[in-house]
Design a protein around this motif. Structure first.
Motif, PDB file in Angstrom:
ATOM      1  N   GLN A 166       9.665  -0.589  -4.569  1.00  0.00           N
ATOM      2  CA  GLN A 166      10.441   0.130  -3.543  1.00  0.00           C
ATOM      3  C   GLN A 166      11.911  -0.284  -3.568  1.00  0.00           C
ATOM      4  O   GLN A 166      12.809   0.541  -3.403  1.00  0.00           O
ATOM      5  CB  GLN A 166       9.857  -0.159  -2.163  1.00  0.00           C
ATOM      6  CG  GLN A 166       8.526   0.507  -1.967  1.00  0.00           C
ATOM      7  CD  GLN A 166       8.218   0.762  -0.502  1.00  0.00           C
ATOM      8  OE1 GLN A 166       9.114   0.933   0.307  1.00  0.00           O
ATOM      9  NE2 GLN A 166       6.951   0.773  -0.169  1.00  0.00           N
ATOM     10  N   TRP A 206       0.798  -1.238   0.000  1.00  0.00           N
ATOM     11  CA  TRP A 206       0.000   0.000   0.000  1.00  0.00           C
ATOM     12  C   TRP A 206       0.826   1.281   0.000  1.00  0.00           C
ATOM     13  O   TRP A 206       0.307   2.329  -0.371  1.00  0.00           O
ATOM     14  CB  TRP A 206      -1.077  -0.019   1.075  1.00  0.00           C
ATOM     15  CG  TRP A 206      -0.631   0.218   2.486  1.00  0.00           C
ATOM     16  CD1 TRP A 206       0.617   0.087   2.978  1.00  0.00           C
ATOM     17  CD2 TRP A 206      -1.467   0.641   3.559  1.00  0.00           C
ATOM     18  NE1 TRP A 206       0.629   0.375   4.300  1.00  0.00           N
ATOM     19  CE2 TRP A 206      -0.664   0.717   4.684  1.00  0.00           C
ATOM     20  CE3 TRP A 206      -2.822   0.952   3.670  1.00  0.00           C
ATOM     21  CZ2 TRP A 206      -1.153   1.110   5.915  1.00  0.00           C
ATOM     22  CZ3 TRP A 206      -3.304   1.332   4.891  1.00  0.00           C
ATOM     23  CH2 TRP A 206      -2.475   1.410   5.997  1.00  0.00           C
ATOM     24  N   GLU A 207       2.073   1.240   0.376  1.00  0.00           N
ATOM     25  CA  GLU A 207       2.902   2.438   0.195  1.00  0.00           C
ATOM     26  C   GLU A 207       3.929   2.178  -0.896  1.00  0.00           C
ATOM     27  O   GLU A 207       5.051   2.654  -0.856  1.00  0.00           O
ATOM     28  CB  GLU A 207       3.544   2.846   1.513  1.00  0.00           C
ATOM     29  CG  GLU A 207       2.499   3.415   2.459  1.00  0.00           C
ATOM     30  CD  GLU A 207       3.078   4.071   3.675  1.00  0.00           C
ATOM     31  OE1 GLU A 207       4.301   3.949   3.897  1.00  0.00           O
ATOM     32  OE2 GLU A 207       2.309   4.707   4.420  1.00  0.00           O
TER      33      GLU A 207
END
Ligand SMILES: Cc1cc2nc3c(=O)[nH]c(=O)nc-3n(C[C@H](O)[C@H](O)[C@H](O)COP(=O)(O)OP(=O)(O)OC[C@H]3O[C@@H](n4cnc5c(N)ncnc54)[C@H](O)[C@@H]3O)c2cc1C
Length: 154
Positions: free
Chosen positions: A40, A33-34
């Motif tokens: 990432q 969700w991030e």
């Protein structure tokens, strides 16, 4: 961790009234969700390539723990080998960034955490002395102190 909480509560943790099933359903979303984990990890590598001072800052930080734990020192050495070979590093993004995270965690723990916590982390996460499941830490660690630390008092 949430799955282990279910293990502790047994079947009671499976019934909706306990609240735990909701946590069980929600917990996998943490990995996207991030930003999804893979993206990432690629971002982290891109930052290292674009801004070499970021890598210097990272190395300086983990260097502060040098010599404190032989498993941490060995993990840092292994990380240097990973970072020295940039060929196909995108394919190794999660592996390399995971190792960066682990040595950073280890370096902070040996500097600031109770010794038994740092010892357990270095043995299992850096020294590889554990299984893939929960509850597989080596029995030689001070497990009683770890449990006592997690226990809610008062
Ligand atoms: C509950 C929840 C709350 C959220 N809240 C917010 C919020 O408040 N604000 C906000 O901005 N967003 C929010 N999001 C969106 C979230 O950031 C995105 O879901 C997340 O970034 C993943 O993007 P995506 O869903 O488009 O998946 P995709 O980008 O399609 O990813 C799917 C898969 O492809 C992989 N992938 C994608 N691109 C690459 C690439 N270039 N290289 C290698 N692999 C790749 C990913 O790693 C993943 O495995 C939320 C999402 C959820 C589920």
């Amino acid at each position: 961790m949430v799955a282990e909480a279910l293990e502790c509560l047994g079947g009671n943790g499976y019934v909706e009234e306990s609240g735990l099933p909701r946590l069980l359903r929600e917990s996998p979303v943490s990995s996207i969700w991030e930003g999804s984990g893979n993206v990432q990890a690629l971002d982290a590598l891109r930052a290292l390539q674009r801004e070499p001072q970021a890598l210097n800052a990272f190395l300086q930080e983990i260097g502060l723990a040098r010599g404190a734990d032989h498993r941490l020192d060995a993990a840092v050495k292994g990380l240097f080998t990973e970072l020295a070979d940039l060929e196909g590093i995108e394919g190794r993004a999660r592996r390399v960034v995971e190792r960066m995270a682990l040595v950073l965690q280890g370096s902070l723990l040996v500097r600031f955490a109770p010794p038994e916590v740092a010892d357990a982390f270095c043995a299992s996460r850096l020294g590889g002395d554990r299984g893939a499941a929960f509850g597989t830490l080596p029995h030689t660690l001070d497990l009683g102190a770890l449990v006592a630390r997690a226990r809610i008092t008062g």
